[in-house]
Design a protein around this motif. Structure first.
Motif, PDB file in Angstrom:
ATOM      1  N   LYS A  34      55.016  -2.400  32.221  1.00 17.92           N
ATOM      2  CA  LYS A  34      54.546  -3.784  32.091  1.00 17.92           C
ATOM      3  C   LYS A  34      55.240  -4.650  33.144  1.00 17.92           C
ATOM      4  N   THR A  35      54.490  -5.530  33.794  1.00 17.54           N
ATOM      5  CA  THR A  35      55.033  -6.422  34.811  1.00 17.54           C
ATOM      6  C   THR A  35      55.790  -7.565  34.142  1.00 17.54           C
ATOM      7  N   VAL A  36      56.976  -7.880  34.701  1.00 18.74           N
ATOM      8  CA  VAL A  36      57.849  -8.918  34.146  1.00 18.74           C
ATOM      9  C   VAL A  36      58.335  -9.807  35.283  1.00 18.74           C
ATOM     10  N   ASN A  37      58.261 -11.135  35.090  1.00 18.68           N
ATOM     11  CA  ASN A  37      58.848 -12.070  36.056  1.00 18.68           C
ATOM     12  C   ASN A  37      60.236 -12.421  35.554  1.00 18.68           C
ATOM     13  N   THR A  38      61.248 -12.149  36.359  1.00 16.19           N
ATOM     14  CA  THR A  38      62.632 -12.339  35.916  1.00 16.19           C
ATOM     15  C   THR A  38      62.964 -13.798  35.601  1.00 16.19           C
ATOM     16  N   ALA A  39      62.277 -14.746  36.227  1.00 18.54           N
ATOM     17  CA  ALA A  39      62.528 -16.167  35.948  1.00 18.54           C
ATOM     18  C   ALA A  39      62.081 -16.535  34.535  1.00 18.54           C
ATOM     19  N   GLU A  40      61.260 -15.688  33.928  1.00 19.62           N
ATOM     20  CA  GLU A  40      60.732 -15.960  32.587  1.00 19.62           C
ATOM     21  C   GLU A  40      61.454 -15.178  31.495  1.00 19.62           C
ATOM     22  N   LEU A  41      62.516 -14.468  31.855  1.00 23.27           N
ATOM     23  CA  LEU A  41      63.279 -13.739  30.835  1.00 23.27           C
ATOM     24  C   LEU A  41      63.871 -14.745  29.858  1.00 23.27           C
ATOM     25  N   SER A  42      63.787 -14.420  28.569  1.00 19.21           N
ATOM     26  CA  SER A  42      64.337 -15.337  27.565  1.00 19.21           C
ATOM     27  C   SER A  42      64.609 -14.578  26.273  1.00 19.21           C
ATOM     28  N   ASN A  43      65.190 -15.310  25.330  1.00 24.49           N
ATOM     29  CA  ASN A  43      65.497 -14.737  24.015  1.00 24.49           C
ATOM     30  C   ASN A  43      65.270 -15.801  22.941  1.00 24.49           C
ATOM     31  N   ASP A  44      64.118 -16.452  23.002  1.00 23.59           N
ATOM     32  CA  ASP A  44      63.752 -17.474  22.012  1.00 23.59           C
ATOM     33  C   ASP A  44      64.851 -18.519  21.821  1.00 23.59           C
ATOM     34  N   GLY A  45      65.411 -19.013  22.921  1.00 26.62           N
ATOM     35  CA  GLY A  45      66.418 -20.068  22.846  1.00 26.62           C
ATOM     36  C   GLY A  45      67.826 -19.593  22.539  1.00 26.62           C
ATOM     37  N   LYS A  46      68.006 -18.277  22.412  1.00 23.70           N
ATOM     38  CA  LYS A  46      69.344 -17.714  22.165  1.00 23.70           C
ATOM     39  C   LYS A  46      69.846 -17.053  23.445  1.00 23.70           C
ATOM     40  N   PRO A  47      71.168 -16.871  23.557  1.00 28.98           N
ATOM     41  CA  PRO A  47      71.709 -16.233  24.758  1.00 28.98           C
ATOM     42  C   PRO A  47      71.259 -14.775  24.884  1.00 28.98           C
ATOM     43  N   PHE A  48      71.269 -14.299  26.132  1.00 23.16           N
ATOM     44  CA  PHE A  48      71.011 -12.878  26.358  1.00 23.16           C
ATOM     45  C   PHE A  48      71.883 -12.384  27.496  1.00 23.16           C
ATOM     46  N   ILE A  49      72.067 -11.076  27.504  1.00 23.48           N
ATOM     47  CA  ILE A  49      72.925 -10.408  28.479  1.00 23.48           C
ATOM     48  C   ILE A  49      72.036  -9.581  29.399  1.00 23.48           C
ATOM     49  N   ILE A  50      72.290  -9.679  30.691  1.00 23.90           N
ATOM     50  CA  ILE A  50      71.611  -8.831  31.668  1.00 23.90           C
ATOM     51  C   ILE A  50      72.673  -7.907  32.252  1.00 23.90           C
ATOM     52  N   ASP A  51      72.430  -6.619  32.153  1.00 25.04           N
ATOM     53  CA  ASP A  51      73.404  -5.626  32.605  1.00 25.04           C
ATOM     54  C   ASP A  51      72.753  -4.740  33.665  1.00 25.04           C
ATOM     55  N   PHE A  52      73.235  -4.832  34.905  1.00 21.82           N
ATOM     56  CA  PHE A  52      72.728  -4.005  35.994  1.00 21.82           C
ATOM     57  C   PHE A  52      73.428  -2.653  35.968  1.00 21.82           C
ATOM     58  N   PHE A  53      72.637  -1.585  36.071  1.00 18.51           N
ATOM     59  CA  PHE A  53      73.189  -0.233  35.998  1.00 18.51           C
ATOM     60  C   PHE A  53      72.373   0.717  36.855  1.00 18.51           C
ATOM     61  N   ILE A 131      75.610 -13.346  31.549  1.00 18.38           N
ATOM     62  CA  ILE A 131      75.186 -13.926  30.275  1.00 18.38           C
ATOM     63  C   ILE A 131      74.365 -15.151  30.630  1.00 18.38           C
ATOM     64  N   VAL A 132      73.195 -15.238  30.029  1.00 19.56           N
ATOM     65  CA  VAL A 132      72.285 -16.353  30.248  1.00 19.56           C
ATOM     66  C   VAL A 132      72.188 -17.114  28.926  1.00 19.56           C
ATOM     67  N   ASP A 133      72.346 -18.447  28.999  1.00 17.70           N
ATOM     68  CA  ASP A 133      72.296 -19.228  27.764  1.00 17.70           C
ATOM     69  C   ASP A 133      70.853 -19.405  27.291  1.00 17.70           C
ATOM     70  N   GLY A 134      70.686 -20.060  26.172  1.00 20.14           N
ATOM     71  CA  GLY A 134      69.367 -20.242  25.585  1.00 20.14           C
ATOM     72  C   GLY A 134      68.420 -21.085  26.419  1.00 20.14           C
ATOM     73  N   ASN A 135      68.962 -21.792  27.430  1.00 18.76           N
ATOM     74  CA  ASN A 135      68.147 -22.609  28.324  1.00 18.76           C
ATOM     75  C   ASN A 135      67.828 -21.902  29.634  1.00 18.76           C
ATOM     76  N   GLY A 136      68.221 -20.626  29.740  1.00 18.21           N
ATOM     77  CA  GLY A 136      67.907 -19.856  30.929  1.00 18.21           C
ATOM     78  C   GLY A 136      68.886 -20.035  32.073  1.00 18.21           C
ATOM     79  N   LYS A 137      70.049 -20.609  31.800  1.00 21.15           N
ATOM     80  CA  LYS A 137      71.065 -20.801  32.839  1.00 21.15           C
ATOM     81  C   LYS A 137      72.104 -19.687  32.780  1.00 21.15           C
ATOM     82  N   ILE A 138      72.480 -19.178  33.946  1.00 23.67           N
ATOM     83  CA  ILE A 138      73.526 -18.165  34.033  1.00 23.67           C
ATOM     84  C   ILE A 138      74.862 -18.867  33.778  1.00 23.67           C
ATOM     85  N   VAL A 139      75.571 -18.429  32.733  1.00 19.35           N
ATOM     86  CA  VAL A 139      76.824 -19.095  32.368  1.00 19.35           C
ATOM     87  C   VAL A 139      78.044 -18.189  32.498  1.00 19.35           C
ATOM     88  N   TYR A 140      77.821 -16.912  32.793  1.00 10.35           N
ATOM     89  CA  TYR A 140      78.948 -15.980  32.906  1.00 10.35           C
ATOM     90  C   TYR A 140      78.526 -14.806  33.773  1.00 10.35           C
TER      91      TYR A 140
END
Length: 163
Positions: A34-53, A131-140
């Motif tokens: 499935k095609t995904v645009n990374t700018a649209e990654l979200s977690n319904d207003g909750k933080p999420f973690i992106i882990d490159f491996f 770590i991306v906050d619920g607003n889509g900003k990289i915070v860590y």
């Protein structure tokens, strides 16, 4: 001395800007095609973690395995989601699903075979965790992995959830 403070202020502002940056827009595919645009990654207003491996990266796999052991608890407590981004090149992309299945990882898995997303974020080395906050900003941001580093991740997520 005045020049020093002006330079320091600009550098600090630049660092804060990077930390508070939005995710760049890169088109990737998930593990199911499935095609995904990374700018649209979200977690319904909750933080999420992106882990490159990568499948060949031992520290990356240790980190994802360590997170997997506590992931259900993390989700229950904070609602956090983990998105694992494989940077395996096209010729090795067929090794990603077997690794994910073998380890029982329930992460959303994206494929970045040309390292476009990785480059857009200025990432040099893996493992690399955001770590991306619920607003889509990289915070860590954090690169590398040592045993127990996942505790720092969940602490940052807890802080975000508490705000």
């Amino acid at each position: 001395m005045k020049k020093f403070f002006v330079c320091a202020a600009f550098m600090l502002f630049g660092i804060l800007n990077v930390i508070q940056a939005q995710l760049p827009s890169v088109t990737l595919k998930d593990i199911n095609g499935k095609t995904v645009n990374t700018a649209e990654l979200s977690n319904d207003g909750k933080p999420f973690i992106i882990d490159f491996f990568a499948t060949w990266c031992k520290p990356c796999n240790r980190e994802l395995k360590a997170i997997h052991e506590v992931y259900a608890d993390w989700q229950e407590e904070t609602g956090v989601k983990v998105i694992a981004v494989s940077i395996d090149q096209a010729q090795n992309i067929n090794k990603v699903r077997p690794l994910v299945d073998e380890n029982g990882w329930e992460y959303e898995v994206l494929l970045d075979p040309n390292s476009e997303f990785k480059r857009a974020l200025g990432i040099q080395m893996i493992p690399y965790t955001l770590i991306v906050d619920g607003n889509g900003k990289i915070v860590y941001k954090h690169n590398g992995y040592t045993d127990g580093a996942e505790e720092e991740l969940i602490e940052k997520v807890r802080e975000l959830v508490a705000e």
